[in-house]
Design a protein around this motif. Structure first.
Motif, PDB file in Angstrom:
ATOM      1  N   PRO A  60       0.800  -1.237   0.000  1.00  0.00           N
ATOM      2  CA  PRO A  60       0.000   0.000   0.000  1.00  0.00           C
ATOM      3  C   PRO A  60       0.838   1.295   0.000  1.00  0.00           C
ATOM      4  O   PRO A  60       0.466   2.275  -0.652  1.00  0.00           O
ATOM      5  N   GLY A  61       1.959   1.292   0.702  1.00  0.00           N
ATOM      6  CA  GLY A  61       2.769   2.515   0.809  1.00  0.00           C
ATOM      7  C   GLY A  61       3.366   2.908  -0.524  1.00  0.00           C
ATOM      8  O   GLY A  61       3.194   4.039  -1.008  1.00  0.00           O
ATOM      9  N   VAL A  62       4.045   1.972  -1.150  1.00  0.00           N
ATOM     10  CA  VAL A  62       4.691   2.258  -2.434  1.00  0.00           C
ATOM     11  C   VAL A  62       3.627   2.533  -3.509  1.00  0.00           C
ATOM     12  O   VAL A  62       3.780   3.439  -4.342  1.00  0.00           O
ATOM     13  N   SER A  63       2.541   1.777  -3.464  1.00  0.00           N
ATOM     14  CA  SER A  63       1.499   1.965  -4.477  1.00  0.00           C
ATOM     15  C   SER A  63       0.878   3.353  -4.378  1.00  0.00           C
ATOM     16  O   SER A  63       0.544   3.974  -5.391  1.00  0.00           O
ATOM     17  N   ASN A  64       0.750   3.830  -3.151  1.00  0.00           N
ATOM     18  CA  ASN A  64       0.202   5.179  -2.961  1.00  0.00           C
ATOM     19  C   ASN A  64       1.124   6.208  -3.608  1.00  0.00           C
ATOM     20  O   ASN A  64       0.676   7.104  -4.328  1.00  0.00           O
TER      21      ASN A  64
END
Ligand code: TYM
Length: 332
Positions: A241-245
């Motif tokens: 989720p962090g990188v995708s955000n």
């Protein structure tokens, strides 16, 4: 020409989520290709514990930021919800069409009511009926499309249900609207908690980029974003989720797609650096224009006054029709 309506609630300083999820499209496509209305929905800011002075300040700031973001009063109508009585007038009629069960199923109600209770506070009745007022905002104008971020989808679905139900019971009165969402960044996540939405009403935090944050502050927030335990840059909203955000934010700023961008980066560091710069550059002209407009509050006030006049004229006939259709005597 299709009619577009959308709004923003002055419960906090506007964020990158508001901009990428909604505002940017308003000043881009929507105002050029539709008969569009954009509203500072101040009545909605009273549904939770509030400070009157802060709501006033935030309403002014939101109006100034909408204009700074490119809304052109020659092309669209910008106004404040409480300046147009038709919203509250119609809301009551729709309360007589909506059900208690429907209201209690709204995700935002459940989340906000739970948070309020956890703080030891009481839940305002208006928090429960809020989605009906939102439906009134939309239906009063014969709206075809509602450009919003992901979190508002359920409210627009409810609006559709209420429109259909009213039309079936009392005769065709309302256009049944649909939500439109951006291709990327429909749900920008908190940089520190990438499984939660970046929300303006949350306590100020390092995970939220505000539209008026200084470039250095933006850089710091993005560089300190929580990433995931993996090392390669991959787009996977559930698993990473962090990188995708970050990939979504970068894609939204630069016009690419997040999957494609994932292949370009070998390290989290370079992804963060480019994302930070892209956000700084995206917001630079908005911040510059905001500064100019702050020096001319009379202009902003004038826009809102004219906007409210136009909005009133647009909403009144439909709301009057709804009053007659539901069985109320005309005033004469
Ligand atoms: P509000 O004020 O919370 O948000 C304004 C708009 O910004 C979008 N948004 C986001 N998009 C992507 N990522 C995020 N993290 C993010 N946070 C916010 C929202 O989806 C919204 O489009 N109930 C509405 C205001 C409203 C309204 C209306 C909208 C009242 N009446 C009628 C449309 C039509 C709200 O609370 O938005």
């Amino acid at each position: 020409m299709k009619r577009v309506f959308s709004g923003v609630k002055p419960t906090g300083h506007l964020t990158l989520g508001n901009y990428l999820g909604a505002m940017r499209r308003w000043s881009g496509v929507d105002q050029h290709e539709a008969d569009a209305l954009f509203c500072i929905v101040d009545l909605h800011a009273l549904t939770v514990d509030h400070d009157p002075g802060r709501v006033r300040r935030l309403s002014r700031q939101a109006a100034t930021l909408l204009l700074a973001a490119g809304l052109d009063p020659k092309l669209c109508t910008v106004f404040v919800q409480s300046h147009v009585d038709e919203h509250a007038r119609l809301s009551y009629l729709l309360e007589c069409v909506a059900t208690d069960g429907e209201m209690r199923r709204m995700i935002q109600y459940k989340e906000k009511a739970a948070a309020e209770r956890a703080r030891g506070g009481s839940v305002r009745l208006s928090l429960l009926t809020y989605p009906v007022l939102m439906a009134a905002d939309i239906l009063a104008y014969g709206t075809d499309e509602v450009p919003v971020g992901d979190d508002q989808t359920q409210h627009v679905e409810l609006t559709r249900d209420l429109a259909v139900r009213f039309n079936q019971r009392y005769g065709h009165t309302f256009v049944v609207p649909r939500a439109t969402r951006p291709e990327v960044a429909a749900r920008v996540m908190n940089l520190q908690e990438p499984t939660s939405k970046m929300g303006k009403s949350d306590d100020a935090g390092p995970g939220i980029v505000y539209l008026l944050d200084e470039p250095e502050v933006i850089r710091k927030k993005v560089m300190r974003a929580v990433t995931d335990s993996g090392r390669d840059v991959a787009y996977d909203r559930d698993g990473r989720p962090g990188v995708s955000n970050l990939l979504e934010i970068l894609a939204a700023c630069e016009g690419g797609n997040p999957e494609g961008l994932a292949g370009v980066y070998e390290s989290y560091g370079s992804l963060k650096k480019d994302t930070a710069e892209a956000v700084v550059e995206l917001l630079r002209p908005v911040q510059q224009r905001h500064k100019e407009l702050c020096a001319d509050p009379a202009y902003v006030e004038g826009v809102l006054r004219e906007g409210a006049e136009k909005a009133r004229e647009m909403a009144r006939p439909r709301v009057d029709t709804a009053y007659r259709a539901i069985g109320l005597l005309p005033a004469g």
